[in-house]
Design a protein around this motif. Sequence first.
Motif, PDB file in Angstrom:
ATOM      1  N   GLY A 191       2.964 -10.164 -14.657  1.00 21.99           N
ATOM      2  CA  GLY A 191       3.596 -10.674 -13.452  1.00 21.99           C
ATOM      3  C   GLY A 191       5.117 -10.719 -13.499  1.00 21.99           C
ATOM      4  N   LYS A 192       5.714 -10.029 -14.477  1.00 22.72           N
ATOM      5  CA  LYS A 192       7.181 -10.013 -14.572  1.00 22.72           C
ATOM      6  C   LYS A 192       7.806  -9.168 -13.468  1.00 22.72           C
ATOM      7  N   THR A 193       7.071  -8.142 -13.028  1.00 24.29           N
ATOM      8  CA  THR A 193       7.502  -7.345 -11.881  1.00 24.29           C
ATOM      9  C   THR A 193       6.350  -7.271 -10.891  1.00 24.29           C
ATOM     10  N   GLN A 194       6.704  -7.158  -9.627  1.00 24.52           N
ATOM     11  CA  GLN A 194       5.688  -7.073  -8.586  1.00 24.52           C
ATOM     12  C   GLN A 194       5.258  -5.619  -8.405  1.00 24.52           C
ATOM     13  N   MET A 195       3.955  -5.411  -8.276  1.00 22.42           N
ATOM     14  CA  MET A 195       3.420  -4.064  -8.093  1.00 22.42           C
ATOM     15  C   MET A 195       3.834  -3.526  -6.724  1.00 22.42           C
ATOM     16  N   THR A 196       4.293  -2.292  -6.718  1.00 15.90           N
ATOM     17  CA  THR A 196       4.662  -1.638  -5.460  1.00 15.90           C
ATOM     18  C   THR A 196       3.437  -0.943  -4.864  1.00 15.90           C
ATOM     19  N   LEU A 197       3.555  -0.561  -3.606  1.00 13.42           N
ATOM     20  CA  LEU A 197       2.487   0.190  -2.959  1.00 13.42           C
ATOM     21  C   LEU A 197       2.253   1.512  -3.679  1.00 13.42           C
ATOM     22  N   THR A 198       3.314   2.172  -4.094  1.00  8.49           N
ATOM     23  CA  THR A 198       3.195   3.448  -4.816  1.00  8.49           C
ATOM     24  C   THR A 198       2.436   3.253  -6.131  1.00  8.49           C
ATOM     25  N   GLN A 199       2.765   2.200  -6.868  1.00  6.90           N
ATOM     26  CA  GLN A 199       2.048   1.916  -8.115  1.00  6.90           C
ATOM     27  C   GLN A 199       0.584   1.598  -7.839  1.00  6.90           C
ATOM     28  N   TYR A 200       0.339   0.832  -6.781  1.00 10.66           N
ATOM     29  CA  TYR A 200      -1.043   0.507  -6.400  1.00 10.66           C
ATOM     30  C   TYR A 200      -1.841   1.787  -6.156  1.00 10.66           C
ATOM     31  N   ILE A 201      -1.284   2.677  -5.361  1.00 13.10           N
ATOM     32  CA  ILE A 201      -1.984   3.923  -5.032  1.00 13.10           C
ATOM     33  C   ILE A 201      -2.214   4.757  -6.288  1.00 13.10           C
ATOM     34  N   ALA A 202      -1.217   4.849  -7.149  1.00 12.81           N
ATOM     35  CA  ALA A 202      -1.351   5.628  -8.385  1.00 12.81           C
ATOM     36  C   ALA A 202      -2.430   5.040  -9.285  1.00 12.81           C
ATOM     37  N   ILE A 203      -2.413   3.734  -9.454  1.00 18.08           N
ATOM     38  CA  ILE A 203      -3.385   3.088 -10.342  1.00 18.08           C
ATOM     39  C   ILE A 203      -4.791   3.192  -9.763  1.00 18.08           C
ATOM     40  N   ARG A 204      -4.945   2.926  -8.466  1.00 20.19           N
ATOM     41  CA  ARG A 204      -6.269   3.061  -7.858  1.00 20.19           C
ATOM     42  C   ARG A 204      -6.779   4.494  -7.983  1.00 20.19           C
ATOM     43  N   SER A 205      -5.888   5.462  -7.865  1.00 24.17           N
ATOM     44  CA  SER A 205      -6.288   6.875  -7.978  1.00 24.17           C
ATOM     45  C   SER A 205      -6.813   7.188  -9.371  1.00 24.17           C
ATOM     46  N   VAL A 206      -6.128   6.724 -10.417  1.00 23.84           N
ATOM     47  CA  VAL A 206      -6.610   7.016 -11.769  1.00 23.84           C
ATOM     48  C   VAL A 206      -7.884   6.232 -12.077  1.00 23.84           C
ATOM     49  N   ILE A 207      -8.027   5.055 -11.506  1.00 19.18           N
ATOM     50  CA  ILE A 207      -9.272   4.299 -11.675  1.00 19.18           C
ATOM     51  C   ILE A 207     -10.413   5.059 -11.013  1.00 19.18           C
ATOM     52  N   ASP A 208     -10.192   5.537  -9.794  1.00 22.43           N
ATOM     53  CA  ASP A 208     -11.221   6.313  -9.093  1.00 22.43           C
ATOM     54  C   ASP A 208     -11.604   7.564  -9.875  1.00 22.43           C
ATOM     55  N   PHE A 209     -10.593   8.246 -10.413  1.00 23.22           N
ATOM     56  CA  PHE A 209     -10.861   9.459 -11.196  1.00 23.22           C
ATOM     57  C   PHE A 209     -11.707   9.114 -12.416  1.00 23.22           C
ATOM     58  N   GLU A 210     -11.386   8.014 -13.082  1.00 25.36           N
ATOM     59  CA  GLU A 210     -12.158   7.578 -14.252  1.00 25.36           C
ATOM     60  C   GLU A 210     -13.603   7.279 -13.868  1.00 25.36           C
ATOM     61  N   ILE A 211     -13.787   6.607 -12.754  1.00 27.89           N
ATOM     62  CA  ILE A 211     -15.145   6.281 -12.293  1.00 27.89           C
ATOM     63  C   ILE A 211     -15.920   7.557 -12.003  1.00 27.89           C
ATOM     64  N   GLN A 212     -15.281   8.514 -11.370  1.00 28.99           N
ATOM     65  CA  GLN A 212     -15.957   9.758 -11.001  1.00 28.99           C
ATOM     66  C   GLN A 212     -16.248  10.652 -12.198  1.00 28.99           C
ATOM     67  N   THR A 213     -15.436  10.584 -13.243  1.00 30.23           N
ATOM     68  CA  THR A 213     -15.595  11.514 -14.356  1.00 30.23           C
ATOM     69  C   THR A 213     -16.233  10.907 -15.597  1.00 30.23           C
ATOM     70  N   ASN A 214     -16.218   9.593 -15.731  1.00 27.48           N
ATOM     71  CA  ASN A 214     -16.802   8.940 -16.904  1.00 27.48           C
ATOM     72  C   ASN A 214     -18.047   8.161 -16.491  1.00 27.48           C
ATOM     73  N   LYS A 215     -19.145   8.864 -16.404  1.00 29.68           N
ATOM     74  CA  LYS A 215     -20.400   8.257 -15.941  1.00 29.68           C
ATOM     75  C   LYS A 215     -20.997   7.288 -16.960  1.00 29.68           C
ATOM     76  N   GLU A 216     -20.529   7.364 -18.208  1.00 28.12           N
ATOM     77  CA  GLU A 216     -21.039   6.458 -19.239  1.00 28.12           C
ATOM     78  C   GLU A 216     -20.538   5.026 -19.032  1.00 28.12           C
ATOM     79  N   ASN A 217     -19.401   4.876 -18.406  1.00 32.41           N
ATOM     80  CA  ASN A 217     -18.855   3.545 -18.157  1.00 32.41           C
ATOM     81  C   ASN A 217     -19.402   3.053 -16.820  1.00 32.41           C
ATOM     82  N   THR A 218     -20.538   2.384 -16.869  1.00 35.14           N
ATOM     83  CA  THR A 218     -21.170   1.884 -15.645  1.00 35.14           C
ATOM     84  C   THR A 218     -20.584   0.551 -15.198  1.00 35.14           C
ATOM     85  N   VAL A 219     -19.851  -0.097 -16.074  1.00 37.90           N
ATOM     86  CA  VAL A 219     -19.289  -1.412 -15.752  1.00 37.90           C
ATOM     87  C   VAL A 219     -18.047  -1.276 -14.875  1.00 37.90           C
TER      88      VAL A 219
END
Length: 158
Positions: free
Chosen positions: A49-77
């Motif tokens: 919480g030392k810096t506030q997340m920007t919209l650009t960072q939010y979109i980038a992080i959500r994108s890599v999370i989505d990619f991980e979910i789509q490509t790593n089927k072993e991680n069901t959690v």
Amino acid sequence: MESKNKQTAQIACLQSNLSAIRKIAGWTSEQLGDRIGVTKQTISNLENGKTQMTLTQYIAIRSVIDFEIQTNKENTVLPQVVEILLNRDEEYTDEEREKISEMVQTIAATASGGISGKALAAVSAGLLGGIFGGPLIAVGGIVAGTTWLAKILKDKKK
């Protein structure tokens, strides 16, 4: 104005849960930073919480999370946690959010300890399953790519 408040709330929700989500994804701060093009210190500052997340960072992080979910089927959690924490956040009371966050922190600590796959899924089901009075949400295809993106950007066109 209401959509701006929702956007701010979504960004804040990801930021407050970023450390847990990162650990459940199996990433170090450095690995997440590399995926979105920032330093591990930037990730640390966001998580603490030392810096506030920007919209650009939010979109980038959500994108890599989505990619991980789509490509790593072993991680069901990971898809379950993302669905509960980020996609359905507005459905919960503040008390429920706090309880869910505590449980997800426990799951993240378990993941950090080297537990993964079916063992991590069992821990997750044991903790989060009780919130919903039964089995966890079926999340096959919850990340249809950009539903969250459309939701956060829909008022940008106006």
